[in-house]
Design an enzyme around this catalytic site. Structure first.
Site, PDB file in Angstrom:
ATOM      1  N   ALA A 119     -32.755  20.170 -11.081  1.00  0.00           N
ATOM      2  CA  ALA A 119     -32.131  20.265 -12.414  1.00  0.00           C
ATOM      3  C   ALA A 119     -33.094  19.642 -13.407  1.00  0.00           C
ATOM      4  O   ALA A 119     -33.037  18.449 -13.685  1.00  0.00           O
ATOM      5  CB  ALA A 119     -30.774  19.567 -12.430  1.00  0.00           C
ATOM      6  N   SER A 120     -33.989  20.456 -13.979  1.00  0.00           N
ATOM      7  CA  SER A 120     -35.223  19.942 -14.577  1.00  0.00           C
ATOM      8  C   SER A 120     -35.187  19.614 -16.059  1.00  0.00           C
ATOM      9  O   SER A 120     -35.863  18.688 -16.505  1.00  0.00           O
ATOM     10  CB  SER A 120     -36.354  20.953 -14.348  1.00  0.00           C
ATOM     11  OG  SER A 120     -36.596  21.112 -12.987  1.00  0.00           O
ATOM     12  N   ALA A 121     -34.484  20.422 -16.855  1.00  0.00           N
ATOM     13  CA  ALA A 121     -34.568  20.266 -18.314  1.00  0.00           C
ATOM     14  C   ALA A 121     -34.037  18.900 -18.745  1.00  0.00           C
ATOM     15  O   ALA A 121     -33.129  18.372 -18.124  1.00  0.00           O
ATOM     16  CB  ALA A 121     -33.787  21.390 -18.998  1.00  0.00           C
ATOM     17  N   PRO A 122     -34.647  18.338 -19.809  1.00  0.00           N
ATOM     18  CA  PRO A 122     -35.672  18.927 -20.675  1.00  0.00           C
ATOM     19  C   PRO A 122     -37.101  18.811 -20.150  1.00  0.00           C
ATOM     20  O   PRO A 122     -38.018  19.352 -20.752  1.00  0.00           O
ATOM     21  CB  PRO A 122     -35.514  18.143 -21.979  1.00  0.00           C
ATOM     22  CG  PRO A 122     -35.048  16.792 -21.523  1.00  0.00           C
ATOM     23  CD  PRO A 122     -34.137  17.056 -20.348  1.00  0.00           C
ATOM     24  N   GLY A 123     -37.307  18.082 -19.043  1.00  0.00           N
ATOM     25  CA  GLY A 123     -38.642  18.056 -18.464  1.00  0.00           C
ATOM     26  C   GLY A 123     -39.270  16.686 -18.312  1.00  0.00           C
ATOM     27  O   GLY A 123     -40.418  16.585 -17.882  1.00  0.00           O
ATOM     28  N   SER A 124     -38.550  15.631 -18.627  1.00  0.00           N
ATOM     29  CA  SER A 124     -39.150  14.290 -18.530  1.00  0.00           C
ATOM     30  C   SER A 124     -39.551  13.982 -17.100  1.00  0.00           C
ATOM     31  O   SER A 124     -40.688  13.555 -16.832  1.00  0.00           O
ATOM     32  CB  SER A 124     -38.175  13.228 -19.056  1.00  0.00           C
ATOM     33  OG  SER A 124     -36.948  13.263 -18.351  1.00  0.00           O
ATOM     34  N   GLU A 143     -33.828  25.164 -13.658  1.00  0.00           N
ATOM     35  CA  GLU A 143     -32.856  24.818 -14.701  1.00  0.00           C
ATOM     36  C   GLU A 143     -31.811  25.921 -14.793  1.00  0.00           C
ATOM     37  O   GLU A 143     -32.158  27.099 -14.922  1.00  0.00           O
ATOM     38  CB  GLU A 143     -33.549  24.612 -16.048  1.00  0.00           C
ATOM     39  CG  GLU A 143     -32.593  24.309 -17.188  1.00  0.00           C
ATOM     40  CD  GLU A 143     -31.644  23.168 -16.907  1.00  0.00           C
ATOM     41  OE1 GLU A 143     -30.438  23.315 -17.227  1.00  0.00           O
ATOM     42  OE2 GLU A 143     -32.085  22.126 -16.358  1.00  0.00           O
ATOM     43  N   ASP A 170     -28.405  28.538 -10.532  1.00  0.00           N
ATOM     44  CA  ASP A 170     -27.509  27.464 -10.115  1.00  0.00           C
ATOM     45  C   ASP A 170     -28.193  26.768  -8.934  1.00  0.00           C
ATOM     46  O   ASP A 170     -28.630  27.422  -7.976  1.00  0.00           O
ATOM     47  CB  ASP A 170     -26.165  28.068  -9.686  1.00  0.00           C
ATOM     48  CG  ASP A 170     -25.121  27.022  -9.342  1.00  0.00           C
ATOM     49  OD1 ASP A 170     -25.459  26.064  -8.621  1.00  0.00           O
ATOM     50  OD2 ASP A 170     -23.965  27.165  -9.777  1.00  0.00           O
ATOM     51  N   CYS A 241     -27.151   9.713 -14.274  1.00  0.00           N
ATOM     52  CA  CYS A 241     -27.121   8.720 -15.350  1.00  0.00           C
ATOM     53  C   CYS A 241     -25.675   8.290 -15.593  1.00  0.00           C
ATOM     54  O   CYS A 241     -25.258   8.061 -16.722  1.00  0.00           O
ATOM     55  CB  CYS A 241     -27.764   9.267 -16.631  1.00  0.00           C
ATOM     56  SG  CYS A 241     -27.049  10.812 -17.228  1.00  0.00           S
TER      57      CYS A 241
END
Length: 470
Positions: A119-124, A143, A170, A241
């Site tokens: 689950a990559s976005a936004p990419g940090s 994503e 997904d 988070c």
């Protein structure tokens, strides 16, 4: 002002460790976060970046769990995202706690050839992993949200990550389509965001237990898929988070109960100095805001000790892959064009052709061809042109570049360039033709050398209305 839902307070009191105070938790939830960044070591070392910015008044406090992460003071945080060095990709504005999962994933001495960021976005975290991999191997960045895929690609391109392949699915499909394929997997799972209230005061305004239960159901399914996609002996890092045990510890224990002989929890108590202050009995990191003056976060490291049975049949191969390997002649022509600009074509990555487009694929991607559909693979280098090639901006930002070949712009010229304007320039430069312009010896993009000026070649979608000098 932060708004803490009373139902949330009543619930979280059951999860907070005995040695921590709920009053301290509530107090820290109302404090602003300290600005933090991660230096992009694909472009510059942390030491060199500090040497650039300290004369401007920037003060760096090291983040204990990320050697290239820093809390900042002595700058205007409102201008941070508009400064030349940020647009240039020298650093990423990243909350300190979110640097923990990639650090945990790369805590061992293992070298990963193939990594999945589910689950990559936004990419940090994706770009942090790319930096830890030093642009080697293959990093699949997935994503699910259509609107966030574009942001993910923009950040990957800005940070010069060339070893990525982007998918748009997904995350629950990877156990089926990429069964026991990856050396390492990061699952930074969608969550209720209880740890983000310092950044978003309304994050907990509408908190409901029913929502937590629904999210946890999805997290368990994502966890199973991520574990199935992991090779035996590989490492899975699960992170959120949020703060409640339902979305954190209980999801990890669910995996252990499902695969009791294949799951080993790896303790993170020694990941960094004082990590034990946030370590659970299982060895997970459960970071409460008051422990390190950060966002709340949860991180678990899980080793897959043996193979598991495939849950679903092997899918049919994808057909009609539109790329072919470049011929020796095409490869030499591309190398020559790049060399004339001071750029180097990496030997370990594959030069691929689609119609009149030249692409650079990550190392080892060939083995995944046909396994599933990819949104974007590697980076687009160039298009064939009438008299050679038309180089792409993302190639300039990602390929190794000879500093001596970069036409150095001063601070104001760099601002003008990033705002899409031609730059008056009478210094040393080629008499005519395409050139690379940069700041601090690091590329900003392409321009065309004309008498007395550099004609701007920055893609229009990257032109900024506002650029600051931090």
């Amino acid at each position: 002002m932060v708004q803490l839902n009373p139902d949330f307070i009543n619930s979280i009191q059951q999860d907070i460790p005995a040695h921590l105070s709920i009053d301290d938790f509530i107090e820290y939830c109302g404090k602003p976060l300290r600005p933090s960044i991660r230096v992009n070591t694909l472009s510059i070392s942390s030491a060199d970046f500090k040497a650039l910015m300290e004369p401007r008044g920037w003060e760096f406090e090291p983040i204990p769990w990320c050697k290239d992460g820093f809390w900042l003071t002595g700058h205007n945080p409102e201008e941070l995202g508009n400064c030349v060095e940020h647009i240039q990709g020298l650093f990423y504005i990243q909350e300190a706690s979110s640097m923990l999962p990639p650090t945990a994933l790369f805590d061992t001495e293992s070298q990963y050839d193939r990594v999945l960021d589910t689950a990559s976005a936004p990419g940090s975290k994706t770009t942090q992993i790319a930096a830890l991999m030093e642009n080697r191997g293959l990093l699949v960045a997935n994503e699910y949200s259509s609107s966030r895929v574009k942001v993910l690609h923009a950040n990957i391109a800005r940070m010069g990550a060339s070893n990525t392949a982007i998918t748009h699915f997904d995350g629950r499909v990877f156990g089926e389509y990429q069964f026991e394929t990856f050396d390492a997997v990061l699952l930074d799972a969608p969550c209720s965001g209880e740890g983000t209230v310092r950044k978003d005061p309304d994050a907990l305004k509408y908190w409901r237990q029913e929502d937590i239960d629904d999210i946890a159901d999805t997290q368990r399914e994502l966890m199973l898929s991520a574990f199935q996609a992991l090779k035996p002996g590989g490492m899975l890092v699960y992170s959120t988070c949020t703060l409640n045990t339902r979305e954190n510890q209980q999801v990890c224990h669910f995996l252990k109960e499902t695969y009791p002989d294949a799951v080993e929890f790896i303790s993170l108590a020694n990941l960094f100095a004082d990590a034990d202050k946030a370590t659970t009995v299982e060895g997970f990191l459960h970071v409460w805001p008051q422990i390190f003056d950060s966002e709340g976060f949860f991180v678990a490291a899980i080793c897959k000790t043996q193979a598991v049975d495939r849950a679903l049949p092997r899918p049919k191969p994808q057909k009609n892959f539109p790329f072919t390997h470049a011929s020796r002649k095409q490869t030499e022509a591309m190398k020559s064009h790049l060399n004339n600009l001071g750029l180097t074509l990496p030997e370990t990555q594959s030069l691929m052709i689609r119609d009149a487009e030249y692409w650079l694929f990550p190392e080892g991607f060939d083995e995944l061809i046909g396994s599933m559909r990819f949104q974007r693979i590697g980076l687009k280098l160039a298009d064939e042109a009438k008299h050679g090639f038309k180089l792409r901006h993302e190639a300039v930002m990602a390929l190794p570049c000879q500093q001596a070949r970069v036409i150095e712009l001063d601070e104001q010229q760099a601002v003008e360039y990033l705002m899409g304007r031609d730059v008056a320039f009478d210094g040393d430069k080629p008499a005519k033709g395409e050139v690379i312009v940069g700041r601090h010896g690091i590329p900003l993009g392409l321009a065309k050398s004309l008498p007395g000026k550099l004609k701007n070649s920055l893609p229009r979608d990257l032109v900024r209305d506002k650029v600051s000098t931090a």
